[in-house]
Each structure stands twice: as C-alpha cells, then as structure tokens.
Motif scaffolding. Structure first.
Motif, PDB file in Angstrom:
ATOM      1  N   ALA A 178       0.839  -1.192   0.000  1.00 25.97           N
ATOM      2  CA  ALA A 178       0.000   0.000   0.000  1.00 25.97           C
ATOM      3  C   ALA A 178       0.876   1.245   0.000  1.00 25.97           C
ATOM      4  N   ALA A 179       0.482   2.219  -0.770  1.00 25.23           N
ATOM      5  CA  ALA A 179       1.097   3.547  -0.715  1.00 25.23           C
ATOM      6  C   ALA A 179       0.116   4.482  -0.022  1.00 25.23           C
ATOM      7  N   THR A 180       0.624   5.377   0.803  1.00 22.40           N
ATOM      8  CA  THR A 180      -0.256   6.294   1.523  1.00 22.40           C
ATOM      9  C   THR A 180       0.135   7.730   1.222  1.00 22.40           C
ATOM     10  N   GLY A 181      -0.870   8.586   1.124  1.00 24.82           N
ATOM     11  CA  GLY A 181      -0.603  10.009   0.925  1.00 24.82           C
ATOM     12  C   GLY A 181      -1.634  10.685   0.049  1.00 24.82           C
ATOM     13  N   ASP A 182      -2.179  11.796   0.520  1.00 21.07           N
ATOM     14  CA  ASP A 182      -3.167  12.548  -0.270  1.00 21.07           C
ATOM     15  C   ASP A 182      -2.558  13.140  -1.531  1.00 21.07           C
ATOM     16  N   GLU A 183      -1.262  13.302  -1.563  1.00 19.54           N
ATOM     17  CA  GLU A 183      -0.606  13.951  -2.701  1.00 19.54           C
ATOM     18  C   GLU A 183      -0.377  13.008  -3.871  1.00 19.54           C
ATOM     19  N   LEU A 184      -0.646  11.726  -3.696  1.00 24.94           N
ATOM     20  CA  LEU A 184      -0.280  10.731  -4.703  1.00 24.94           C
ATOM     21  C   LEU A 184      -1.404  10.494  -5.708  1.00 24.94           C
ATOM     22  N   VAL A 185      -1.015  10.340  -6.975  1.00 24.35           N
ATOM     23  CA  VAL A 185      -1.955   9.958  -8.030  1.00 24.35           C
ATOM     24  C   VAL A 185      -1.349   8.778  -8.785  1.00 24.35           C
ATOM     25  N   PRO A 186      -2.170   7.932  -9.406  1.00 25.15           N
ATOM     26  CA  PRO A 186      -1.632   6.809 -10.164  1.00 25.15           C
ATOM     27  C   PRO A 186      -0.740   7.268 -11.307  1.00 25.15           C
ATOM     28  N   PRO A 187       0.285   6.510 -11.656  1.00 24.24           N
ATOM     29  CA  PRO A 187       1.172   6.880 -12.773  1.00 24.24           C
ATOM     30  C   PRO A 187       0.377   7.078 -14.056  1.00 24.24           C
ATOM     31  N   GLY A 188       0.729   8.129 -14.785  1.00 22.08           N
ATOM     32  CA  GLY A 188       0.078   8.402 -16.058  1.00 22.08           C
ATOM     33  C   GLY A 188      -1.113   9.328 -15.979  1.00 22.08           C
ATOM     34  N   PRO A 190      -3.175  12.874 -14.802  1.00 16.91           N
ATOM     35  CA  PRO A 190      -2.793  14.282 -14.657  1.00 16.91           C
ATOM     36  C   PRO A 190      -2.351  14.591 -13.229  1.00 16.91           C
ATOM     37  N   VAL A 191      -1.319  15.416 -13.106  1.00 13.57           N
ATOM     38  CA  VAL A 191      -0.736  15.739 -11.808  1.00 13.57           C
ATOM     39  C   VAL A 191      -0.968  17.216 -11.509  1.00 13.57           C
ATOM     40  N   GLY A 192      -1.618  17.503 -10.377  1.00 16.16           N
ATOM     41  CA  GLY A 192      -1.844  18.871  -9.951  1.00 16.16           C
ATOM     42  C   GLY A 192      -0.617  19.474  -9.317  1.00 16.16           C
ATOM     43  N   PRO A 193      -0.694  20.791  -8.969  1.00 15.88           N
ATOM     44  CA  PRO A 193       0.478  21.494  -8.418  1.00 15.88           C
ATOM     45  C   PRO A 193       1.026  20.870  -7.142  1.00 15.88           C
ATOM     46  N   ALA A 194       0.176  20.273  -6.317  1.00 18.38           N
ATOM     47  CA  ALA A 194       0.628  19.701  -5.047  1.00 18.38           C
ATOM     48  C   ALA A 194       0.625  18.182  -5.075  1.00 18.38           C
ATOM     49  N   GLN A 195       0.586  17.619  -6.276  1.00 16.70           N
ATOM     50  CA  GLN A 195       0.486  16.169  -6.383  1.00 16.70           C
ATOM     51  C   GLN A 195       1.761  15.552  -6.962  1.00 16.70           C
ATOM     52  N   LEU A 196       1.799  14.219  -6.903  1.00 12.84           N
ATOM     53  CA  LEU A 196       2.993  13.498  -7.326  1.00 12.84           C
ATOM     54  C   LEU A 196       2.574  12.129  -7.847  1.00 12.84           C
ATOM     55  N   PRO A 197       3.106  11.684  -8.993  1.00 13.20           N
ATOM     56  CA  PRO A 197       2.816  10.307  -9.438  1.00 13.20           C
ATOM     57  C   PRO A 197       3.360   9.295  -8.433  1.00 13.20           C
ATOM     58  N   GLU A 198       2.558   8.320  -8.083  1.00 15.66           N
ATOM     59  CA  GLU A 198       2.964   7.291  -7.112  1.00 15.66           C
ATOM     60  C   GLU A 198       3.876   6.281  -7.794  1.00 15.66           C
ATOM     61  N   SER A 199       5.041   6.004  -7.198  1.00 14.46           N
ATOM     62  CA  SER A 199       6.020   5.092  -7.809  1.00 14.46           C
ATOM     63  C   SER A 199       6.445   3.955  -6.890  1.00 14.46           C
ATOM     64  N   ASN A 200       6.189   4.077  -5.595  1.00 15.28           N
ATOM     65  CA  ASN A 200       6.735   3.097  -4.657  1.00 15.28           C
ATOM     66  C   ASN A 200       6.119   1.709  -4.801  1.00 15.28           C
ATOM     67  N   ARG A 201       4.810   1.634  -5.069  1.00 15.86           N
ATOM     68  CA  ARG A 201       4.185   0.315  -5.211  1.00 15.86           C
ATOM     69  C   ARG A 201       4.796  -0.451  -6.375  1.00 15.86           C
ATOM     70  N   MET A 202       4.996   0.261  -7.496  1.00 12.14           N
ATOM     71  CA  MET A 202       5.587  -0.379  -8.670  1.00 12.14           C
ATOM     72  C   MET A 202       7.004  -0.853  -8.368  1.00 12.14           C
ATOM     73  N   MET A 203       7.750  -0.013  -7.668  1.00 11.88           N
ATOM     74  CA  MET A 203       9.131  -0.368  -7.354  1.00 11.88           C
ATOM     75  C   MET A 203       9.181  -1.558  -6.409  1.00 11.88           C
ATOM     76  N   LEU A 204       8.333  -1.562  -5.380  1.00  9.90           N
ATOM     77  CA  LEU A 204       8.308  -2.675  -4.442  1.00  9.90           C
ATOM     78  C   LEU A 204       7.925  -3.980  -5.141  1.00  9.90           C
ATOM     79  N   ALA A 205       6.888  -3.925  -5.967  1.00 16.89           N
ATOM     80  CA  ALA A 205       6.474  -5.128  -6.693  1.00 16.89           C
ATOM     81  C   ALA A 205       7.616  -5.643  -7.564  1.00 16.89           C
ATOM     82  N   ALA A 206       8.374  -4.722  -8.180  1.00 16.35           N
ATOM     83  CA  ALA A 206       9.515  -5.126  -9.002  1.00 16.35           C
ATOM     84  C   ALA A 206      10.628  -5.726  -8.146  1.00 16.35           C
ATOM     85  N   GLN A 207      10.838  -5.187  -6.945  1.00 18.78           N
ATOM     86  CA  GLN A 207      11.856  -5.743  -6.061  1.00 18.78           C
ATOM     87  C   GLN A 207      11.483  -7.155  -5.583  1.00 18.78           C
TER      88      GLN A 207
END
Length: 393
Positions: A178-188, A190-207
């Motif tokens: 699970a990734a947590t955070g109001d600032e996170l949006v799924p990769p791909g 649109p990203v708002g000024p205070a938002q960020l594409p979520e990458s940790n779940r993908m990285m963990l699954a790859a690890q």
C-alpha cells in the motif's frame, strides 16, 4: 528514543514470524523457491561406468594394441558382451562401458581398417582414462540439496536427474503493498500542483518479482485514519508493506492506523540513512512493515528488510544480501551516527559514489549499480581503499 542498529532490527524482524507451511510442487514450478526438506538422490549418477569421449573401449593392459573391433556401444544402447584380451568396442560419449573394458582410446588416436584397430597416437595414459566412473556425480541416498537452499536452474536439473518430479517447498508469501498520501496519483494520470505520481508500489512489486510471492495491491490510500485502519484491519496477507506516513508529522497516520487495526509495533526508527523512520510489528499472524515515503528510502529499506523478510518466510537459510569488497574510486568523508548506504556505480574495478544523495532522487538510483556501505562513525576513506558494497543491478 535511541535509534535501533540495523543488525538488531533485522534480527528482531525475522523473529516476528516463522516459515510458511510446506507444500509439494512440480519441478517446473519450483525454480526460485527454497527447499523445505532434504533432497536425497533416488538413484546413482551415472548408474554405470560411461565413456567420456567418442572412441574405442579397450583394456588398458592391451596397449599398444592391435585390437579386433567386436561391436558398438551407444548412449541408450550398450554392448551386451564382454571385451576380452585384444578386443575393442566402438563407443560414443555417454555410452556404457562394456564389461571387461576399463579405458577409452579416443578416435583421434585410432586407426581402423575394417575390424582391425591400431594405435595412432599416445593412447590413454592410465586405467580409466576418458571414462566416467559409476557414481562420479552422486550415489543413491546422497543428500544433494539441503533445506534452506534456493532452487536455481542448476539445482532444478540436479533434482530431476536424481529422480525427483516434485519438491517440498514453502508456500508462496502473500505480500500486501500500500502507498499512503493525499498527494499521490496513479502513474500516467494528470498531476496537480501539489500532487505526485505514485512510484513506490511499482518499485516494491519489481523488487519482489524474483521472490515466490503473490502480490495483493491495496492501491493508494489517503491520509485518513478511518480508511487506513479499515484497510489494515481487513487485509489478508502474510506481510503488509506500506510506504509513506511512517514519520511523526500530523499527516503521518500509518502507525496509529496499524495500532487501531490491532497491530503491535515491535520497533520504530533505525540507525539507517536513508530510511530511518521505518517500523515493524505484527497484526495477528501478519508481519507489518511501515517504510518511509521517499523512493530511495523505500528501495533501501526494502532491500535490507522487506525482501529478506519474504525470503525468511519462504524458507531461505540466509535471507540477507551479501556485501562484497571493492576498491574505492575517490575519497569519502567520515560518516555520522547512522549506517549510510550510498548510491554508486562500479567502473573499471572501482566504485564511485554519486555526487548527490538526496533520498527523493530516483534518477540517481536508476543509474546506480550498487550501494556503498558506510558503518556508523566510519573514518574518512581514501581512494583505493577497500569498501563494502551491495550490488543492486
């Protein structure tokens, strides 16, 4: 609160849970799993003396010949007779050595005319030359693979030739991410000024991709205590791994949500850079790992804690990554009170640290091939000194 040393944290983490239950799986499905029971040979390999070369089976005492060729021995179709004095049998690599013969004259050193065979070189130098003796690889009942060893492709082949069609291994580990955070949006998206594409779940699954796991993706969870608590209380997994919300800010709700869901936290905050605000505990039979939010911190803590925990649950005898020594390519300053894992690359037999080590910089991590390990309070290191590294690519 004193920071927990890494080795102590790793030991306490593994103590939170034992191994997964044992199951038997076909060899084709066993690669990458850890052996749960000793794998003993059900047969002897080879089962009889074999030829290691193409040539002629002879008696060493008959050198230097000549011989009379009385038959042929091929793999799967041996010669049934007995080689007597002055006799030879045409033989091929892997074919059984006929009774009476004890050596092989390679075909490059033989001159044959019909059934007449003559020496055309030095010949075998000793009894048994160019043969593979019975049991050269192993004998029946030899233990070939011990519990806790991983089934590599070579070990899969070894188990197969030893007579096994299936293997006792540990059940796959169910890992919830699970990734947590109001600032996170799924990769791909649109990203708002205070938002960020979520990458940790993908990285963990790859690890975890090279481990025997079934991934349960809990998605992106908001910074809401009720939502987090419900998610943590209802998930069915052997290991829950979260990223983000593990520190002490007003919006860091992972620890209170875990405790509200019935989890007990065993330790929190370790003497590690990057990755200090990491926590571990249990909810029932499920181990919980709360990782930091910054991507590099997630990568390092997953390498040192999450992946070894999965390997431990899956039956690994030695679940932790193994460092190796490499020459340092440039000077390093003295280290502070935490163990530091410095992103670096190896080039021409030396290791070179990246210039910037900020824990949010994925580009630097993606370019790195290893992590330099700097122990707490390590003195300054000069170029060409040996340092420990962990390979990551």
């Amino acid at each position: 609160m004193a920071l927990l040393p890494i080795a102590e944290a790793q030991a306490r983490l593994l103590a939170l849970a034992g191994r997964m239950p044992v199951e038997r799986v076909p060899l084709a499905e066993a690669v990458g799993r850890w052996v749960a029971e000793p794998i003993a040979a059900r047969r002897t390999q080879p089962e009889s003396d074999l030829s290691a070369m193409d040539g002629y089976a002879i008696r060493f005492a008959d050198l230097p010949g000549p011989w009379r060729v009385i038959g042929e021995s091929a793999a799967g179709n041996g010669f049934d007779g007995t080689v007597a004095a002055g006799e030879a049998v045409r033989i091929f690599t892997g074919a059984p050595l006929p009774a009476g013969a004890d050596s092989v004259l390679v075909q490059e050193e033989a001159n044959r005319d019909g059934d007449a065979l003559h020496l055309a070189g030095e010949g075998p130098r000793h009894v048994g030359r160019n043969t593979r003796r019975r049991g050269l690889d192993f004998f029946q009942n030899d233990v070939l693979i011990a519990p806790g060893e991983r089934l590599t492709p070579a070990r899969i082949a070894l188990a197969a030739i030893a007579g096994h069609a299936d293997i006792a291994v540990r059940r796959k580990v169910r890992v919830a991410i699970a990734a947590t955070g109001d600032e996170l949006v799924p990769p791909g998206e649109p990203v708002g000024p205070a938002q960020l594409p979520e990458s940790n779940r993908m990285m963990l699954a790859a690890q975890f991709a090279d481990l025997p796991v079934d991934i349960v993706d809990l998605g992106i969870l908001p910074d809401d205590l009720v939502t987090l608590t419900n998610a943590f209380a209802t998930v069915d997994a052997d290991l829950l791994v979260t990223s983000g919300g593990a520190s002490v800010g007003d919006h860091d709700l992972v620890r209170p949500a875990l405790e509200a869901a019935g989890a007990t936290i065993d330790f929190w905050r370790i003497a590690l850079r990057p990755g200090k605000p990491m926590m571990a505990g249990r909810r029932g039979d499920m181990v919980v790992l709360g990782l930091p939010g910054n991507p590099v911190s997630v990568f390092v803590t997953a390498l040192l804690f999450a992946k070894p925990m999965v390997a431990h649950l899956a039956g690994a005898a030695n679940p932790f990554p193994t460092p190796r020594l490499v020459l340092l390519g440039e000077d390093l300053p003295a280290n502070g009170p935490r163990t530091d894992y410095i992103r670096a690359v190896t080039l021409d037999g030396r290791v070179h640290p990246a210039a910037i080590q900020d824990s949010s910089m994925l580009r630097t991590l993606a370019r790195s091939t290893c992590l330099i390990i700097r122990e707490p309070h390590a003195a300054a290191a000069n170029a060409f000194e040996l340092v420990e590294i962990l390979d990551i690519a």
